[in-house]
Motif scaffolding. Sequence first.
Motif, short mmCIF file in Angstrom:
data_model
loop_
_atom_site.label_atom_id
_atom_site.label_comp_id
_atom_site.label_asym_id
_atom_site.label_seq_id
_atom_site.Cartn_x
_atom_site.Cartn_y
_atom_site.Cartn_z
N LEU A 85 12.25 5.71 -3.89
CA LEU A 85 12.17 4.20 -4.17
C LEU A 85 13.13 3.64 -3.32
N ASN A 86 14.42 3.65 -3.55
CA ASN A 86 15.50 3.11 -3.01
C ASN A 86 15.53 3.19 -1.59
N PRO A 87 15.49 4.39 -1.05
CA PRO A 87 15.62 4.67 0.43
C PRO A 87 14.27 4.11 0.97
N PHE A 88 13.23 3.87 0.53
CA PHE A 88 12.02 3.31 1.14
C PHE A 88 12.31 1.61 1.36
N ILE A 89 12.68 1.10 0.03
CA ILE A 89 12.89 -0.15 0.07
C ILE A 89 14.10 -0.59 0.92
N ARG A 90 15.18 0.25 0.91
CA ARG A 90 16.07 0.01 1.87
C ARG A 90 16.12 -0.01 3.39
N MET A 119 0.74 -1.37 0.10
CA MET A 119 -0.06 -0.02 0.18
C MET A 119 1.00 1.44 -0.04
N LYS A 120 1.84 1.27 0.80
CA LYS A 120 2.78 2.39 0.98
C LYS A 120 3.61 2.45 -0.51
N ALA A 121 3.98 1.42 -1.24
CA ALA A 121 4.86 1.55 -2.42
C ALA A 121 3.77 2.12 -3.37
N ARG A 122 2.61 1.75 -3.37
CA ARG A 122 1.76 2.09 -4.42
C ARG A 122 1.52 3.87 -4.31
N GLU A 123 1.59 4.21 -3.28
CA GLU A 123 1.61 5.78 -2.88
C GLU A 123 2.72 6.36 -3.55
N LEU A 124 3.76 5.62 -3.20
CA LEU A 124 5.28 6.20 -3.99
C LEU A 124 5.00 6.31 -5.37
N ARG A 163 14.78 7.37 -13.15
CA ARG A 163 16.26 7.59 -12.38
C ARG A 163 16.15 8.42 -11.38
N LYS A 164 15.46 9.42 -11.14
CA LYS A 164 15.54 10.18 -10.08
C LYS A 164 14.61 9.61 -9.06
N PHE A 165 13.45 9.05 -9.39
CA PHE A 165 12.70 8.62 -8.77
C PHE A 165 12.93 7.27 -7.90
N ILE A 166 13.66 6.60 -8.61
CA ILE A 166 14.45 5.28 -8.17
C ILE A 166 15.47 5.55 -7.20
#
Length: 403
Positions: A333-338, A311-316, A326-329
């Motif tokens: 995205l990467n800080p959230f997944i990390r 759910m949180k990932a869908r918001e992102l 590239r900027k989005f990742i």
Amino acid sequence: MSVPNLLWAPDKFVPVPDNLMEQVIDKLNMMRACKRVLTNGGSAGIDGMKTERLPAWLQRNLDNLQSSLLEGSYQPQPVRAVEIEKPGGGKRILGIPTVVDRLIQQAIHQVLNPYFDPEFSPFSFGFRKGRSTTDAVRAVQKHQQEGKRWVIDVDLSKFFDEVNHDVLMSLIKRKVKDVRLLKLIDKYLRTGIMQGGVASPRSKGTPQGSPLSPLLSNILLNELDKELDKRGHSFCRYVDDFVILVRSRKSAERVFTSITRVIEKRLKLKINHTKSRVIRGHQLIFLGYGFTSDRNVRLTVPKSIRQRFRMKARELFRKGRGMNIRKFISDILNPFIRGWINYYKHSNVKGFAEELDGWIRRRLRLIIWRQWKKPRTRFRRLTAMGYKYVHAMKCAYNGRGAW
């Protein structure tokens, strides 16, 4: 982390001097507190003053602040109420003190913590130096591996809102004899909450979000820890989130009944009886972790937590639709997944991680596909990537939705 023995003795009984207020207002202590407030950041209180203005303010007003604290004339300002979404649904009210009040509370915390912390239970993990949520989860895992597979999962109803001031102050007075400091702490407990332009006085509770709240909560709930230890129970507590582990259902139900009386009668707290329950160890979700039912009791990521991640990932991903991919990742995205992976790295997540990787990659392709917009742009991009003419035409001009 090595889990300590259950029956503990305090590391060291530290004698408490009578001049604690002088230690609180000491210039070096105030400077340390100022540095910590700056590091923690956070929103402004009701006066609108931001944290970055604190050093300059302190330099100009330190003498006056010290005098007012010594004389007992200092009056804390009401805290600003902020509602935040709870992970399991509903809202929680945070109290945001002014920057100056955060400074004073941090200074108090730095002075009092060395006197109280050595007497806290080794199975209390919340907001204590050298202890973490991972240590707490590992302790619960070890208790289950020892055969204690029945869990009393107690949910304290609105703990920070229900703290009884008289009970808490009586516990603080056992160690602290400086009347000036006691009066100041009492003022902070009773400081009102500003909501809708009106400050409501507090007759109970301590604002969740202030630098002093974690220490005060540990002082109060340490009484519960001592009672559990006296009875020889295996338990683990992270602030107001705690579990007791026993070997049989019958024992669990008996302990649940008796400990409820301690919490409600002695500590004057409320138990949420709809959420508190006796369960098997593999049904427990503690600090976001689940536990398997096998002999090794491995750590897992519960289904509800996985759904929350998606759910949180869908918001992102919705935020990333109009961004450079590239900027989005790299920035979002990467800080959230990390952060998520670092927290759950001790669990058995290989299968889910592989599934998640495929889902995330498909979401990224979805963003790219939508950014290409028109079929002819998609055709041109696909052929540039090396797709054959027929395959690129079929993909670019198909009538299906983007997903």
